[in-house]
Design an enzyme around this catalytic site. Structure first.
Site, PDB file in Angstrom:
ATOM      1  N   THR A  74      43.242  28.658  49.665  1.00 61.84           N
ATOM      2  CA  THR A  74      43.543  27.860  48.487  1.00 61.84           C
ATOM      3  C   THR A  74      44.695  26.892  48.803  1.00 61.84           C
ATOM      4  OG1 THR A  74      42.867  29.658  47.058  1.00 61.84           O
ATOM      5  CG2 THR A  74      44.328  28.015  46.087  1.00 61.84           C
ATOM      6  N   ALA A 131      40.439  26.778  45.165  1.00 57.83           N
ATOM      7  CA  ALA A 131      40.403  28.222  44.882  1.00 57.83           C
ATOM      8  C   ALA A 131      39.537  28.892  45.943  1.00 57.83           C
ATOM      9  CB  ALA A 131      39.824  28.485  43.497  1.00 57.83           C
ATOM     10  N   CYS A 132      39.947  30.085  46.394  1.00 53.91           N
ATOM     11  CA  CYS A 132      39.143  30.808  47.391  1.00 53.91           C
ATOM     12  C   CYS A 132      39.030  32.279  47.017  1.00 53.91           C
ATOM     13  CB  CYS A 132      39.761  30.666  48.783  1.00 53.91           C
ATOM     14  SG  CYS A 132      41.380  31.460  48.907  1.00 53.91           S
ATOM     15  N   SER A 133      38.242  33.019  47.799  1.00 54.14           N
ATOM     16  CA  SER A 133      37.888  34.384  47.370  1.00 54.14           C
ATOM     17  C   SER A 133      39.091  35.314  47.260  1.00 54.14           C
ATOM     18  CB  SER A 133      36.833  34.968  48.306  1.00 54.14           C
ATOM     19  OG  SER A 133      37.341  34.982  49.625  1.00 54.14           O
ATOM     20  N   GLY A 172      42.378  34.265  47.527  1.00 54.18           N
ATOM     21  CA  GLY A 172      43.491  33.550  46.896  1.00 54.18           C
ATOM     22  C   GLY A 172      44.790  33.639  47.659  1.00 54.18           C
TER      23      GLY A 172
END
Lengths: 101, 839
Positions: free
Chosen positions: A16, A8-10, A12
């Site tokens: 990710t 998951a990343c900031s 998205g």
């Protein structure tokens, strides 16, 4: 080895999925089986089932933002890594996993 | 017998008692035999109501307590007359000033923030970019010595002053005659100052007391300038410039050009002029082919120089304190009047930033330029005429240059206002002919005078009405003022020979009125025929559809009229019985109310059934967000203010008639206007017609030298292609993401990205650099390829997100990257990526 992972990343949008791709490729070249759950702009994809979790040896969780349902992995050997570590030096992560007893 | 009477009054005009309302009072008071003084009880300054200057000097601001005192034979009755004047005409004599919306400084874009700039911030009052050499302008310096100036005997000196004044007056009048727009208005303001009693008597008195004209004028100037500059109103402070300018002209008129030092203001190359403040005449003397921008240290936004510069489209910044010092050691300046920034001696990277910026601006105006001569057509080929609303013949030319397909509403009441007697047939004929000639055979709809309670005119004796909007106005006046109506019809019909003219009558409510109009119209045509006067007898006669009763008799109205134009403002007001000026009920005045939309639908359907065409000329038509409704209705024409035309034409070209009909159908069945509003917002956002990846988003061999240049170039490119709603916001969002962690991957690819509400269309942008760059300090590998992913904030789980996810995964595959590296043209790259992502 049976690996499970959640990325998951900031925003998205990109990392990710990039991280998921990298983990999958690296693990497979090393002969591991892997399943990666992505939590991005597409929502939760390839959600890990309780069976997936139960049969896993190791869990890799990204720690850039909070992971949805991280309490699912209690009792499993868990690695918390950053996305950039995955993207920049996936081999190091794999070696570390391999060196686990 | 002399008596006096007085009353107290609270000053009602928001801009205070400045020149315009003061001259309005002066005009009214002139006709009284009694004298009137006005005292500002806040500062106890007393003014003579016959002198504009003395009224200005009393520094009356909004809500100041005023004592009005009348002295004379008929003090009581004059007082009452004046009271009525103040309560009626006076209230509407001043227009609101253009207020600069945003005095707050806009944040600098990322690329400029990281630079060490020799710069100053200021308030932009006329946007644009200007580059050139700086030129500091000073005030003209007097060569004569007022102490030792020779003078003739008093009587001769007085006569000489009077002569100079008359000369100057004639000169200004002549200039006003041949000028237009703002320039004309400013000359007229100077004329009224020149004729001001206080000014004349101040000079005359000083001369009588032995002063030369020169020192008398200077003394008078000093006095009034001081009074104005000490005023609490910013607007009045700026009028001091006009006094200076006028006194300068008076001195030159009296003593010749040599009375001031010759200043070298000959512009020979692109120049940005910098001054503390600048008089209008100084400004007008500058060669506008080289004048690229104007920077003023003074903070006023309403000076006549500012207004003039804006009307010529020259970028202007004000309130730039220290600008003269900054410019003094500048070889080159860049003036960014979009951001409110003046940069002296820009570095190479700043120059490059502005090269990029200028390139974007040019591409943006070019993008819209294509619509200037194009008809407004939807994606599925439906044409709706986009016309302009104008109020003077001069505006016609500007409107056509801005892409109007016609004039949908030429308001003529302005021709009747602010004058003692109505315009004659010849005067009107010339004006209409001018507009029709400018139209070059495009249609021009001239609306006959809409005069009434809210737009009072002296020679129409309408009186004060309790409810002017439901009262005696427009067509209802015509029978009583038949001569005036005849004159106007004759003038229009004669002008109709010079173009495609249509006539439209406001406020028709009954069939009898329409029938009467057709009769009069036919009579006028008949008499023109008999007289053998040139005219076009096929001119269409139409009516404004603004009274709801008309909606139910369209089948009958078409017996007498050829077309309808919906006046959405009045129709909304009359349908919902709500005055939008009344804050308690303004929420009811709502053109998105489904009841109103149903009425529109009914009107258009009925008119088309009856074989007449329908347009719309109210404010409702000017909002691009309403386009799905307007198109869905099947309107034949929309008419709006000229500056919005290109935007609306462009928006139409991105919609389809089919979708618009569906949107309207949905809207008609909604319960509230809020629901309709939301529906329209979503409808406008649905720009799915633009693919996520297009050739225009791919740049090969880009010559960017830094990461900042790459990001600016790519985001600007999105802007030019209509893919962002806020270009600065989008760029900021990209940088915010970069700040979290670098987006450079180990193999020469960077993927800057954002998810933001500044993005209008989901987009993939690709850039291949001519020379690789360092994305972040400390990178081991140079970056030569950039993928920029920009996603709308509201997006989640859509098809587009899957494409972004797929692309992200592909980038991590070596084979994909190898093929990518082999692509050498935009086309090749587009085909490769589209194939990979199955676009």
């Amino acid at each position: 080895m049976n690996i499970i992972a959640v990325t998951a990343c900031s925003t998205g949008i990109a990392e990710t999925y990039m991280a998921a791709e990298v983990l999958e490729r690296c693990a497979r070249t090393r002969g591991h089986s892997i399943k990666v759950e992505t939590q991005g702009a597409l929502g939760i994809m390839d959600k890990l089932s309780s069976q997936d979790i139960a049969s896993a040896d190791i869990a890799i969780l990204t720690n850039d933002i909070a992971i949805n349902g991280d309490d699912r992995f209690k009792g499993i050997k868990t690695f918390h890594v950053s996305i950039s570590d995955i993207l920049e030096s996936p081999q190091d992560i794999m070696s570390e996993i391999n060196s686990e007893p | 017998m002399n008596s006096s009477a007085s009353f107290n009054y609270t000053f009602p005009l928001p801009n205070g008692l400045h020149a315009r309302p003061a001259s309005f009072i002066e005009e009214a008071v002139k006709s009284y035999s009694d004298s009137i003084t006005i005292t500002n009880l806040r500062n106890n300054k007393e003014a003579d109501a016959c002198s504009v200057l003395s009224m200005i000097a009393s520094d009356i601001a909004l809500n100041d307590p005023i004592l009005v005192k009348v002295t004379g034979d008929k003090a009581e009755s004059t007082l009452n007359q004046f009271k009525v004047f103040l309560a009626t005409e006076f209230l509407t004599c001043d227009e609101p000033l253009t207020v600069v919306e945003d005095k707050q400084q806009k944040p600098l874009p990322h690329m400029l923030r990281s630079e060490e700039l020799q710069s100053l911030r200021g308030v932009s009052v006329s946007p644009g970019l200007a580059r050139g050499i700086p030129l500091v302008l000073g005030e003209p310096r007097l060569t004569l010595n007022p102490e030792t100036q020779e003078k003739a005997p008093v009587t001769e000196e007085l006569a000489r002053f009077d002569e100079s004044r008359q000369h100057l007056k004639a000169q200004l009048e002549q200039q006003a005659e041949v000028s237009a727009g703002e320039e004309k208005a400013i000359l007229k303001a100077h004329l009224s100052l020149l004729c001001d009693q206080k000014l004349i008597s101040s000079v005359s008195e000083a001369v009588t007391n032995g002063a030369s004209i020169l020192s008398a004028v200077l003394k008078t100037q000093e006095h009034f300038v001081q009074v104005l500059e000490s005023s609490s109103s910013e607007y009045l402070q700026e009028r001091a410039l006009d006094i200076r300018d006028l006194c300068y002209k008076l001195i030159v008129e009296t003593y010749g050009e040599d009375s001031f030092e010759k200043t070298d203001t000959q512009l020979t190359t692109d120049t940005v002029c910098v001054a503390s403040s600048l008089a209008p005449s100084q400004f007008l003397s500058l060669d506008r082919s080289f004048l690229k921008g104007l920077v003023l240290e003074a903070g006023g936004t309403t000076s006549h120089t500012v207004i003039l510069a804006r009307s010529f489209g020259i970028p202007v910044m004000v309130g730039v304190e220290g600008a003269r010092t900054l410019a003094a050691d500048g070889r080159q300046v860049i003036m960014d009047a979009n951001l409110g920034l003046l940069i002296s001696n820009p570095s190479e990277s700043v120059t490059r930033f502005y090269d990029l910026e200028q390139n974007k601006q040019e591409r943006l105006s070019k993008r819209r330029e294509q619509y200037i001569n194009q008809r407004a057509v939807t994606l599925d080929g439906y044409h709706v005429e986009v016309a302009a609303n104008i109020a003077s013949a001069e505006e016609a030319e500007v409107a056509f240059a801005q892409g109007a397909e016609g004039v949908g509403l030429f308001r003529t009441e302005m021709l009747y206002m602010d004058r003692i007697e109505p315009p004659c047939e010849e005067e009107q004929f010339e004006i209409y002919r001018k507009a029709l000639t400018a139209a070059n055979d495009k249609p021009v709809i001239i609306r006959t005078m809409d005069i009434g309670g809210d737009k009072p005119v002296d020679y129409f004796n309408i009186g004060t009405e309790e409810n002017p909007f439901l009262g005696y106005r427009a067509v209802r006046l015509y029978p009583e003022y038949l001569n005036l109506f005849h004159t106007q019809l004759r003038a229009i019909l004669r002008a109709s020979h010079y173009g495609q003219c249509k006539i439209m009558v406001p406020m028709v409510a009954t069939l009898a009125e329409a029938k009467w109009l057709r009769e009069i119209f036919n009579n006028v045509i008949e008499s023109l025929k008999v007289e053998g006067v040139e005219h076009n007898s096929d001119v269409q006669l139409g009516i404004m559809l603004e009274v709801p009763s008309c909606a139910f008799i369209i089948d009958q109205l078409v017996r007498y009229v050829d077309f309808f134009s919906i006046g959405s403002n009045d129709l909304t007001q009359y349908l919902l019985a709500a005055d939008r000026g009344n804050s308690k009920v303004e929420h009811l005045y709502d053109s998105l109310n489904p009841a109103f939309l149903r009425l529109l639908k009914h009107v258009v359907t009925e008119a088309h059934k009856a074989g007449a065409w329908v347009g719309m000329c109210g404010e409702f038509a000017g909002n691009p967000e309403h386009l799905p409704i307007l198109l869905g209705l099947g309107l034949d024409e929309v008419s709006l203010s000229a500056p919005r035309i290109l935007e609306v034409k462009e928006a139409i070209s991105q919609l389809t008639l089919e979708d618009s009909k569906a949107v309207l159908e949905q809207a008609l069945n909604m319960e509230t206007s809020e629901e309709v509003s939301e529906l329209l917002q979503n409808a406008c956002q649905k720009k799915e017609v633009m693919p996520i990846l297009a050739e225009h988003s791919i740049i090969i061999h880009a010559e960017c030298r830094t990461k900042a240049e790459v990001i600016k170039t790519l985001v600007d490119n999105l802007d030019v292609n209509g893919r962002v709603s806020d270009v600065l916001g989008a760029e900021e969002a990209i940088w915010e993401r970069e700040a979290i962690s670098p987006t450079m991957l180990g193999f020469g690819i960077a993927i800057p990205h954002c998810k933001s509400d500044s993005i209008a269309v989901n987009s993939i942008s690709i850039m291949k650099l001519a020379e690789p760059i360092l994305w972040n300090e400390g990178d081991q590998v140079m970056t030569d390829t950039v993928f920029m992913l920009t996603v709308r904030a509201s997006e989640a789980g859509s098809v587009h997100m899957q494409i972004f996810a797929q692309l992200a995964r592909r980038i991590m595959r070596g084979a994909f990257r190898d093929s990518l590296g082999a692509c050498t043209s935009e086309q090749e790259l587009l085909e490769f990526i589209s194939g990979e992502l199955e676009l």
